[in-house]
Design a protein around this motif. Structure first.
Motif, PDB file in Angstrom:
ATOM      1  N   SER A 277      26.773  46.532  29.979  1.00 30.73           N
ATOM      2  CA  SER A 277      25.642  45.773  30.510  1.00 30.73           C
ATOM      3  C   SER A 277      25.218  46.276  31.888  1.00 30.73           C
ATOM      4  CB  SER A 277      25.946  44.272  30.551  1.00 30.73           C
ATOM      5  OG  SER A 277      27.239  44.024  30.991  1.00 30.73           O
ATOM      6  N   ALA A 278      26.133  46.925  32.622  1.00 37.17           N
ATOM      7  CA  ALA A 278      25.798  47.423  33.962  1.00 37.17           C
ATOM      8  C   ALA A 278      24.667  48.446  33.906  1.00 37.17           C
ATOM      9  CB  ALA A 278      27.027  48.027  34.627  1.00 37.17           C
ATOM     10  N   GLY A 279      24.634  49.256  32.848  1.00 37.07           N
ATOM     11  CA  GLY A 279      23.567  50.242  32.704  1.00 37.07           C
ATOM     12  C   GLY A 279      22.206  49.566  32.652  1.00 37.07           C
ATOM     13  N   VAL A 280      22.126  48.473  31.869  1.00 35.10           N
ATOM     14  CA  VAL A 280      20.866  47.733  31.756  1.00 35.10           C
ATOM     15  C   VAL A 280      20.494  47.115  33.104  1.00 35.10           C
ATOM     16  CG1 VAL A 280      19.690  45.815  30.598  1.00 35.10           C
ATOM     17  CG2 VAL A 280      21.270  47.266  29.318  1.00 35.10           C
TER      18      VAL A 280
ATOM     19  N   LEU B 251      21.353  48.007  36.084  1.00 38.10           N
ATOM     20  CA  LEU B 251      20.983  49.054  37.045  1.00 38.10           C
ATOM     21  C   LEU B 251      19.548  49.518  36.800  1.00 38.10           C
ATOM     22  CD1 LEU B 251      22.601  50.792  39.252  1.00 38.10           C
ATOM     23  CD2 LEU B 251      22.458  52.600  37.554  1.00 38.10           C
ATOM     24  N   GLY B 252      19.241  49.780  35.533  1.00 39.90           N
ATOM     25  CA  GLY B 252      17.908  50.251  35.178  1.00 39.90           C
ATOM     26  C   GLY B 252      16.816  49.240  35.513  1.00 39.90           C
ATOM     27  N   ARG B 253      17.169  47.924  35.446  1.00 36.92           N
ATOM     28  CA  ARG B 253      16.179  46.884  35.722  1.00 36.92           C
ATOM     29  C   ARG B 253      16.102  46.530  37.207  1.00 36.92           C
ATOM     30  NH1 ARG B 253      14.676  44.503  30.589  1.00 36.92           N
ATOM     31  NH2 ARG B 253      14.827  46.368  29.348  1.00 36.92           N
TER      32      ARG B 253
END
Lengths: 124, 278
Positions: free
Chosen positions: B213-216, B218-220
């Motif tokens: 979930s960290a990837g999402v 970060l991207g947001r």
């Protein structure tokens, strides 16, 4: 033979996780000290959400900004290393299951790795 | 408040949370978000982003030690990570769509559950369970070290455990916590895995789940480096210190204090959520 393999894999995974956390903590600390020396006296503003600028969200943009001397981008590089640590652990497990010729778990690991890569890279 | 004062204050709170979390074994991550939002007025989305990243740090640090001791079951962990990572992605996408006041209320309910759990005694280990054919096919059965040498165990309820893990992943992605308690329930209750193996394998999985979930986040743009920096460093320092003092601590008293603090925070989060203040 198999037990020895599993044992050795566990030792390597343990070291990998420890190294990743240590490295990212050092980078975050370095960036944090630089940021506080430069902007420590300015008023803090985190109450309103505005979404972080591109410099702090895109993989390439973060690296570019960090190289350009933006200390908060250096912090973000450290956080990226932290996020990458479990991903690296899964990638290593794939190699380990391959060496053990465990097909079932190679498939399982590829699935997990694909989901992780989609999350980290697929957002940009 | 200046950036320096803010960072020092956050690092102190995060350090205390990490220290208490390690001592009680309840995970200090759950109190980071309410402390940041209620005490310092940080936007809940930034608080959740910072807490999520700190979860990766503490779980990876602790997992390193457990894996080497031979308690964690890497195969069980990897298999269930399919469920937790998909859940975490769903949770993260959900978090970007629902209003922050709803997030605060859900967070408060989760905290109430944590407070209640801190009073409960650790469940007993179960022996002599019949093996699940699916578990045998997936090679999930294993051994763990005891005083009398390695002890074998069998895994049951693979499908139920897998489903519960999806839910644990969703909660983790939605609220930026490790949701270790839910993972342990899935493994300990549904799959009948020995408690020590459940807790250490759960810890092992938390990092991967949070990374999904960290990837999402970060991207947001939910991960503000100025907030995450003192949180990560504080929690890491606190939990390392806490692990060293584990022997001299009084877990019962600590769990009680921790439970009361979490309970109060829970009510305040729910109240503020309904009042529209978060």
């Amino acid at each position: 033979m198999k037990a020895w393999n599993d044992f050795r894999v566990e030792q390597i995974i343990g070291n990998l996780l420890r190294a990743g956390v240590l490295l990212s903590a050092v980078v975050v600390l370095t960036g944090g000290v630089g940021y506080l020396i430069g902007s420590g006296g300015k008023p803090a503003a985190h109450a309103a959400f505005h979404g972080e600028p591109r410099n702090y969200t895109g993989l390439g943009a973060v690296l570019g900004a960090a190289a350009g001397g933006d200390w908060l981008a250096v912090v973000q590089v450290g956080l990226l290393l932290l996020i990458a640590t479990p991903v690296a652990r899964v990638a290593f497990s794939l190699v380990a299951f391959g060496l053990e010729r465990d097909r079932t778990y190679m498939v399982v690991t590829v699935l997990v790795l694909a989901i992780l890569l989609y999350s980290v890279i697929g957002q940009h | 408040m200046t950036n320096l004062e803010f960072s020092a204050l956050v690092a102190t709170i995060a350090g205390a949370a990490g220290f208490l979390g390690a001592l009680t074994g309840l995970g200090g991550g759950v109190v980071i978000t309410p402390a940041l939002t209620l005490l310092l007025g940080v936007d809940i989305r930034y608080a959740i982003g910072a807490s999520l990243v700190s979860v990766i740090a503490t779980s990876s640090g602790a997992a390193a030690a457990y894996v080497k001791e031979g308690y964690s079951n890497i195969r069980i962990g990897m298999f269930l990570e399919i469920a937790t990572t998909i859940g975490a992605l769903c949770g993260a996408f959900l978090a970007t769509r629902i209003p922050t006041s709803a997030l605060a209320v859900i967070f408060g309910l989760m905290l109430l559950h944590s407070a209640w759990q801190s009073y409960r005694a650790e469940p007993d280990e179960l022996d002599g369970a019949k093996p699940d054919p699916l578990a045998a096919r997936l090679k999930l059965d294993g051994t763990y070290p005891t005083a009398e040498g390695p002890k074998k165990y069998h895994v049951r309820g693979v499908k139920a455990g897998f489903g519960l893990m999806f839910a644990a992943g969703t909660v983790s992605g939605l609220l930026g916590i490790g949701s270790g308690a839910l993972k342990v329930i899935a493994m300990d209750r549904a799959m009948r895995i020995p408690f020590k193996v459940s807790t250490t394998t759960s810890n092992f999985m938390i990092g991967v789940t949070a990374a999904a979930s960290a990837g999402v986040y970060l991207g947001r743009g939910y991960i503000d480096p100025a907030v995450a920096m003192p949180v990560v460093l504080g929690v890491l320092a606190g939990s390392m210190l806490g692990a060293r003092h584990l022997i001299s601590a009084h877990p019962k008293v600590l769990r009680l204090v921790f439970g009361i603090v979490v309970g109060v925070m829970a009510l305040e989060m729910i109240f503020n959520g309904f009042a529209g203040k978060i």
